[in-house]
Design a protein around this motif. Structure first.
Motif, PDB file in Angstrom:
ATOM      1  N   SER A 126      -9.370 -87.900 -43.894  1.00 16.06           N
ATOM      2  CA  SER A 126      -9.501 -87.356 -45.239  1.00 16.06           C
ATOM      3  C   SER A 126     -10.677 -86.392 -45.348  1.00 16.06           C
ATOM      4  O   SER A 126     -10.578 -85.346 -46.010  1.00 16.06           O
ATOM      5  CB  SER A 126      -9.661 -88.496 -46.253  1.00 16.06           C
ATOM      6  N   THR A 130      -9.876 -82.546 -46.376  1.00 14.07           N
ATOM      7  CA  THR A 130     -10.252 -82.128 -47.732  1.00 14.07           C
ATOM      8  C   THR A 130     -11.366 -81.093 -47.724  1.00 14.07           C
ATOM      9  O   THR A 130     -11.463 -80.287 -48.658  1.00 14.07           O
ATOM     10  CB  THR A 130     -10.675 -83.326 -48.602  1.00 14.07           C
ATOM     11  N   VAL A 141      -3.758 -85.461 -50.568  1.00 17.80           N
ATOM     12  CA  VAL A 141      -3.956 -86.525 -49.584  1.00 17.80           C
ATOM     13  C   VAL A 141      -3.344 -87.802 -50.147  1.00 17.80           C
ATOM     14  O   VAL A 141      -3.589 -88.154 -51.299  1.00 17.80           O
ATOM     15  CB  VAL A 141      -5.449 -86.750 -49.288  1.00 17.80           C
ATOM     16  N   THR A 143      -2.912 -91.862 -49.050  1.00 11.10           N
ATOM     17  CA  THR A 143      -3.263 -92.943 -48.133  1.00 11.10           C
ATOM     18  C   THR A 143      -2.346 -94.130 -48.376  1.00 11.10           C
ATOM     19  O   THR A 143      -2.193 -94.569 -49.525  1.00 11.10           O
ATOM     20  CB  THR A 143      -4.728 -93.362 -48.325  1.00 11.10           C
ATOM     21  N   THR A 170     -10.584 -93.566 -51.277  1.00  9.95           N
ATOM     22  CA  THR A 170      -9.687 -92.481 -51.673  1.00  9.95           C
ATOM     23  C   THR A 170      -9.894 -92.100 -53.131  1.00  9.95           C
ATOM     24  O   THR A 170      -9.837 -90.912 -53.485  1.00  9.95           O
ATOM     25  CB  THR A 170      -8.227 -92.885 -51.410  1.00  9.95           C
ATOM     26  N   CYS A 184      -5.973 -86.813 -54.535  1.00 10.98           N
ATOM     27  CA  CYS A 184      -6.038 -87.915 -53.566  1.00 10.98           C
ATOM     28  C   CYS A 184      -5.502 -89.189 -54.217  1.00 10.98           C
ATOM     29  O   CYS A 184      -6.049 -89.649 -55.226  1.00 10.98           O
ATOM     30  CB  CYS A 184      -7.472 -88.145 -53.107  1.00 10.98           C
TER      31      CYS A 184
END
Length: 265
Positions: A126, A130, A141, A143, A170, A184
């Motif tokens: 990440s 990012t 993103v 997760t 996150t 995210c």
């Protein structure tokens, strides 16, 4: 444009990086993104697995071996992809490990290894993506965490704690990069038909699956109200949604995909 003109797939022109892509949820995520028009860099420590996946999806998937616990390797791969393949629009953290043991029997090595992949790997990937997405003022993103991050599970302390850490990481990252237009989010599956899930089962698969669906009062575990165990594609569809423009105003969100198993506790 005429009414009969074909509509481009919603992720056409996007480039995605997926970790843990050799099997299970990661493989399903790659297939879901490709179906929606994306090109995908599929990574895993299991190089043969992602090579096979790329062969099944020629032209749409590039495969690379990657150990997400190695921060330098992650940074090098992301830089190489951006320079040689194109700017990343999407990153999906799927790579994960699980050791099932009571805390009294859990070793220091198992604890550390779980966090190295499930939390450290998420941070490494990440952070690398990012940093570049923010400079371009776009990107998403996602997760893949677990509903165990929100509900205690006996014998799963390291896994649950590492996934809870990944969820909060996150969210914090999402807050930091939101002004740059980068989103995210996390997807938290419940029991899903993967090798990891089957590794927790004892006895015949049909009986084990039934026990998961019905729940187990002795282990303080509810069943699954929808009456089925998830298919990896169920999780992949949620990931693809959060990666798409249909979720353009969603960030720092944790989407449970567990058939109601946690009763959203």
């Amino acid at each position: 444009m005429s009414a009969d003109a074909p509509v481009a797939p919603e992720l056409a022109g996007r480039l995605a990086l997926v970790t843990g892509a050799a099997r299970g949820i990661g493989e399903a995520v790659v297939r879901a993104l490709v179906e929606r028009g994306a090109r995908v860099v599929a990574t895993d420590v299991a190089a043969d697995g992602v090579a096979k996946l790329a062969a099944d999806l020629p032209g749409a998937v590039v495969h690379r071996a990657l150990d997400v616990t190695d921060a330098a390797a992650v940074e090098a791969l992301v830089a190489d992809v951006e320079e040689g393949t194109g700017p990343l629009d999407i990153a999906v953290n799927v790579a994960g490990v699980l050791w099932s043991a009571p805390v009294a029997e859990l070793t220091d090595e198992q604890w550390a290894a779980t966090f190295a992949v499930n939390t450290g790997g998420v941070m490494h990937v990440s952070r690398a993506v990012t940093r570049r997405m923010a400079a371009r003022r776009r990107g998403a993103v996602v997760t893949v965490a677990s509903n165990a991050a929100g509900v205690p599970r006996a014998g799963m302390s390291a896994y649950a704690a590492s996934k809870a850490a990944a969820v909060m990481f996150t969210r914090c990252l999402g807050l930091e990069v939101a002004p740059s237009g980068v989103r995210c989010n996390t997807v938290s599956p419940g029991s899903t038909l993967t090798d990891m899930q089957r590794g927790l089962w004892t006895g015949a698969e049909e009986d084990a699956a039934r026990r998961v669906i019905e729940g187990d009062l002795a282990s303080h575990r509810t069943g699954i109200p929808l009456g089925r165990i998830a298919d990896p594609a169920d999780i992949a569809d949620a990931v693809a949604f959060l990666a798409s423009d249909r979720a353009r105003h969603i960030t720092m969100h944790d989407l449970y995909v567990d058939g109601g198993a946690t009763l959203r506790a």
